[in-house]
Design an enzyme around this catalytic site. Structure first.
Site, PDB file in Angstrom:
ATOM      1  N   GLU A 160       0.822  -1.208   0.000  1.00 19.62           N
ATOM      2  CA  GLU A 160       0.000   0.000   0.000  1.00 19.62           C
ATOM      3  C   GLU A 160       0.858   1.261   0.000  1.00 19.62           C
ATOM      4  O   GLU A 160       0.514   2.252  -0.638  1.00 19.62           O
ATOM      5  CB  GLU A 160      -0.950   0.010   1.204  1.00 19.62           C
ATOM      6  CG  GLU A 160      -2.106  -0.978   1.083  1.00 19.62           C
ATOM      7  CD  GLU A 160      -2.960  -0.744  -0.151  1.00 19.62           C
ATOM      8  OE1 GLU A 160      -3.047   0.397  -0.626  1.00 19.62           O
ATOM      9  OE2 GLU A 160      -3.534  -1.730  -0.655  1.00 19.62           O
ATOM     10  N   CYS A 181     -12.841   1.794 -15.657  1.00 20.46           N
ATOM     11  CA  CYS A 181     -13.121   3.217 -15.583  1.00 20.46           C
ATOM     12  C   CYS A 181     -11.814   3.995 -15.663  1.00 20.46           C
ATOM     13  O   CYS A 181     -11.448   4.741 -14.756  1.00 20.46           O
ATOM     14  CB  CYS A 181     -13.868   3.544 -14.293  1.00 20.46           C
ATOM     15  SG  CYS A 181     -14.716   5.139 -14.326  1.00 20.46           S
ATOM     16  N   CYS A 197     -16.989   1.569 -20.883  1.00 19.09           N
ATOM     17  CA  CYS A 197     -18.381   1.653 -20.431  1.00 19.09           C
ATOM     18  C   CYS A 197     -19.222   0.516 -21.019  1.00 19.09           C
ATOM     19  O   CYS A 197     -20.252   0.139 -20.449  1.00 19.09           O
ATOM     20  CB  CYS A 197     -18.974   3.005 -20.827  1.00 19.09           C
ATOM     21  SG  CYS A 197     -18.006   4.415 -20.243  1.00 19.09           S
ATOM     22  N   CYS A 210     -19.059  -2.148 -18.444  1.00 24.40           N
ATOM     23  CA  CYS A 210     -19.073  -1.715 -17.046  1.00 24.40           C
ATOM     24  C   CYS A 210     -20.424  -2.042 -16.393  1.00 24.40           C
ATOM     25  O   CYS A 210     -21.484  -1.729 -16.945  1.00 24.40           O
ATOM     26  CB  CYS A 210     -18.809  -0.216 -16.949  1.00 24.40           C
ATOM     27  SG  CYS A 210     -18.860   0.396 -15.250  1.00 24.40           S
ATOM     28  N   CYS A 251     -24.696   5.274 -14.435  1.00 20.27           N
ATOM     29  CA  CYS A 251     -23.559   6.196 -14.345  1.00 20.27           C
ATOM     30  C   CYS A 251     -23.914   7.537 -14.991  1.00 20.27           C
ATOM     31  O   CYS A 251     -24.257   7.602 -16.173  1.00 20.27           O
ATOM     32  CB  CYS A 251     -22.338   5.588 -15.032  1.00 20.27           C
ATOM     33  SG  CYS A 251     -20.915   6.692 -15.064  1.00 20.27           S
TER      34      CYS A 251
END
Length: 349
Positions: free
Chosen positions: A30, A185, A192, A195, A201
């Site tokens: 991370e 995205c 899209c 998606c 959206c």
DNA sequence: AAGACGGGGAC
DNA sequence: GTCCCAGTCTT
């Protein structure tokens, strides 16, 4: 979460663990992934984990070696903080990575989002992450206009992120929304067509994916020119330890001088006898906030008379790879080491 | 609230 | 060349 199960990423090096993962690799990954893409991080992560397999080994390490493994990854404060946090965990947490969200975020280098990510992946703690991927997904799906760096916009995105958390399955949810941002995205060519959120959206419905999220306000990039001294002697080059704060903090670098200064004089001023002095090709290095023009000067010196200090070292050109160098300095010296038979020959002479 | 902090990949 | 990425810390 359904999309993640079938289309998400499950084979990243820091994911090869069961339902009770070791927080250490989660933490290291991370930190490396802050402002840094997965593909860039992977080789660094592998090397780092091979050398420092657990918190204890990291806590015992010299900061110089930690920085050397970070060399080229950028944002070196991350490495210094990681190391400091490992020592802190060893002292104050009995060597165990803290479980409490507040305690995690207390560690140097861990902010709200990273604490949530570690908590979610390592302990299934239910807190929201808000990284670049999540910001992009939320800004588009919910039509949040403006630059996400803006305080008001960011507050709205945090609010959305917290409100959307599922009751259970926080790991799959967190990994899923990140993967959605990274794989579908995307910034310029979002998918899209495949998606799962296309129907609801805002950006897709209104054809606004190009303008959501809003761009960072433009600002003129400052330019700066500096000269660097590449002082060589017997196949070695002199490096100086940079201050811990500021750019390339704690790394080994070439001595800098104001461009336009007389480099022969500069080298002599450091206590050396100058044999030859010639300009090397100049290097332009782009930062996010600055464009730096570097004019390197190759200066062959006779026996170093300068006082040896801990902040100054003569490095053999062959030992570049395990030294904590800034990327442009590494490039300058690597070019020297390749074409550099002549430099050593001149030194010998 | 704004700026500092790296490097590189995508376009 | 421009933009921005699994953000955080300092001022």
């Amino acid at each position: 979460m359904h999309w993640h199960a079938t289309h998400g990423r499950h084979d990243l090096p820091w994911q090869t663990m069961g339902t009770r993962p070791d927080p250490y690799p989660v933490w290291v990954s991370e930190i490396m992934l802050q402002q840094t893409r997965v593909d860039t991080v992977i080789p660094y992560f592998q090397r780092f984990m091979a050398r420092f397999p657990d918190i204890s080994s990291l806590a015992r390490a010299d900061e110089d070696e930690v920085l050397a493994l970070w060399s080229g990854l950028g944002y070196y404060g991350r490495a210094r903080n990681l190391h400091a946090a490992a020592r802190l965990i060893a002292q104050r947490h009995g060597g165990r990575f803290p479980y409490d969200h507040a305690a995690i975020q207390q560690l140097p280098g861990i902010g709200r989002s990273t604490a949530a990510a570690i908590g979610a992946f390592a302990f299934a703690r239910r807190r929201a992450v808000l990284d670049g991927n999540v910001k992009r997904v939320l800004a588009r799906v919910f039509g949040v206009a403006g630059w996400p760096g803006d305080r008001v916009v960011e507050a709205r995105l945090w609010q959305l992120a917290e409100s959307l958390l599922p009751r259970s399955g926080i790991r799959a949810y967190t990994q899923g929304i990140m993967d959605l941002g990274a794989l579908l995205c995307t910034r310029t060519q979002p998918r899209c067509d495949v998606c799962p959120f296309a129907a609801e959206c805002v950006a897709h419905r209104e054809g606004r994916y190009r303008t959501l999220p809003g761009p960072r306000p433009g600002k003129a990039l400052p330019e700066k020119t500096t000269a660097m001294l590449v002082m060589t002697h017997g196949g070695r080059v002199m490096l100086e330890k940079r201050p811990r704060s500021g750019i390339w903090g704690g790394l080994w670098s070439l001595p800098e001088h104001p461009a336009g200064e007389d480099m022969v004089h500069a080298a002599m001023h450091q206590g050396f006898q100058v044999l030859t002095c010639e300009p090397l090709p100049h290097v332009v290095h782009g930062f996010t906030h600055l464009r730096l023009h570097i004019r390197p000067w190759l200066v062959a010196v006779s026996r170093p008379t300068g006082i040896a200090t801990p902040a100054r070292v003569w490095l053999p050109l062959r030992a570049l790879h395990d030294t904590a160098l800034p990327a442009p300095v590494r490039r300058i010296l690597a070019a020297l080491a390749v074409s550099g038979g002549e430099a050593s020959a001149r030194d010998a002479a």
